[in-house]
Design a protein around this motif. Sequence first.
Motif, short mmCIF file in Angstrom:
data_model
loop_
_atom_site.label_atom_id
_atom_site.label_comp_id
_atom_site.label_asym_id
_atom_site.label_seq_id
_atom_site.Cartn_x
_atom_site.Cartn_y
_atom_site.Cartn_z
N SER A 179 0.82 -1.21 0.00
CA SER A 179 0.00 0.00 0.00
C SER A 179 0.86 1.26 0.00
CB SER A 179 -1.01 -0.01 1.15
OG SER A 179 -0.33 -0.18 2.37
N VAL A 180 2.09 1.13 -0.50
CA VAL A 180 2.89 2.32 -0.73
C VAL A 180 2.25 3.05 -1.92
CG1 VAL A 180 5.16 3.18 -1.45
CG2 VAL A 180 5.00 1.22 0.09
N PRO A 181 1.96 4.35 -1.74
CA PRO A 181 1.29 5.05 -2.84
C PRO A 181 2.22 5.29 -4.02
CG PRO A 181 1.68 6.55 -0.98
CD PRO A 181 2.14 5.19 -0.56
N GLY A 182 1.69 5.11 -5.22
CA GLY A 182 2.50 5.35 -6.41
C GLY A 182 1.73 5.00 -7.66
N ARG A 183 2.31 5.29 -8.81
CA ARG A 183 1.59 5.05 -10.07
C ARG A 183 2.15 3.85 -10.81
NH1 ARG A 183 4.43 10.11 -13.32
NH2 ARG A 183 6.16 10.17 -11.86
N SER A 212 6.38 -7.39 -12.09
CA SER A 212 5.79 -8.35 -11.18
C SER A 212 6.76 -8.87 -10.14
CB SER A 212 5.17 -9.51 -11.97
OG SER A 212 3.85 -9.15 -12.29
N ASP A 213 8.06 -8.59 -10.32
CA ASP A 213 9.01 -9.07 -9.31
C ASP A 213 9.26 -8.02 -8.23
OD1 ASP A 213 10.32 -7.36 -10.99
OD2 ASP A 213 12.09 -8.64 -11.27
N ARG A 214 8.41 -7.01 -8.17
CA ARG A 214 8.46 -6.00 -7.11
C ARG A 214 7.06 -5.88 -6.51
NH1 ARG A 214 12.89 -6.54 -7.57
NH2 ARG A 214 14.57 -5.31 -8.48
N CYS A 215 6.98 -5.33 -5.28
CA CYS A 215 5.66 -5.04 -4.72
C CYS A 215 5.00 -3.94 -5.54
CB CYS A 215 5.81 -4.53 -3.28
SG CYS A 215 5.71 -5.82 -2.06
N LEU A 216 3.75 -4.16 -5.89
CA LEU A 216 3.02 -3.14 -6.64
C LEU A 216 2.51 -2.07 -5.69
CD1 LEU A 216 1.15 -5.58 -9.02
CD2 LEU A 216 2.94 -3.95 -9.67
N GLN A 217 2.51 -0.83 -6.15
CA GLN A 217 2.02 0.30 -5.35
C GLN A 217 0.51 0.43 -5.55
OE1 GLN A 217 4.54 3.03 -7.49
NE2 GLN A 217 5.94 3.21 -5.77
N ARG A 218 -0.15 0.98 -4.52
CA ARG A 218 -1.60 1.20 -4.65
C ARG A 218 -2.00 2.56 -4.09
NH1 ARG A 218 -5.16 -3.69 -2.73
NH2 ARG A 218 -3.76 -3.71 -0.92
N LEU A 219 -3.15 3.01 -4.53
CA LEU A 219 -3.69 4.29 -4.07
C LEU A 219 -4.87 4.01 -3.15
CD1 LEU A 219 -3.56 6.00 -7.58
CD2 LEU A 219 -1.91 6.23 -5.71
N ALA A 220 -4.72 4.32 -1.86
CA ALA A 220 -5.80 4.10 -0.90
C ALA A 220 -6.88 5.16 -1.12
CB ALA A 220 -5.26 4.19 0.52
#
Length: 261
Positions: free
Chosen positions: A192-196, A202-210
């Motif tokens: 849940s790190v914010p980012g675009r 896919s080999d990294r954690c995907l960012q999301r916008l809460a």
Amino acid sequence: MTEEAAKGPARLPILMYHGLHADADARGRFDPVYSLAPEQFARQLDWIQAQGYRCMLLDEAMQQRGDRALVISFDDGDLSNIEVALPLLLERGMKAEFYITTGFIGATGMLSADEVRQLAAAGMGIGSHGCSHSFLEDLDTTALMSELDDSRSRLQALSRRPVDAIALPGGRGGERELLAAQSLGYRHVLGSVPGRNLRARSDRCLQRLAITRNLGIDDFAALVRWQGLAPRLMQARHAALSLPKRVLGNHGYQRLRERLL
Ligand SMILES: [Zn+2]
């Protein structure tokens, strides 16, 4: 994975929702920060469509080259996922990912096993959000592996489809959790790190916008477009909140958050 696929989309906004509740009396589990009013969510969907975003399931979005892919996701498995979100999505021909905490299935205010099945049958994506919603980075290796593996088997049995994504409970986790998930066959790990998600991989954690209840439509638009002040504020807020998490530990932080809310 081919080199092309490894590059991923140019940018990929992944929206993170929880429940949709008009107020604290609505069915499901109301949260003063994370519950959106149904009409607020509907308005956001209409904006997404009017702007020409292509709302896709995660796997499909990760194969895209363009700039207009977008993913909608819901965490936890609140009852409003099927009672409120599903009809609003279906009437617009849109899809979303539902990251379900398997230990919550059948609990008061949460989805039943049959409702998880129905979401899958309606073409929605089903992913894991752990078994107990424990923060995975607090667990020893055995407990970590069973959270990852047991939730996945249960959801695969319910959806009758491969489950290859996990949203980390509380967004908490790092390299160890990513590698553990990958070793069990997960292909996507969402934090849940914010980012675009610039050139998402896919080999990294995907960012999301809460997406929170206090977010007006203009700030929502600025976040999805990643323009103006809203994205900076979200990043600053996330950075400020991760400091007490590091100092207090997850348990202390959770108690502080509960007291503040
Ligand atoms: Zn959660």
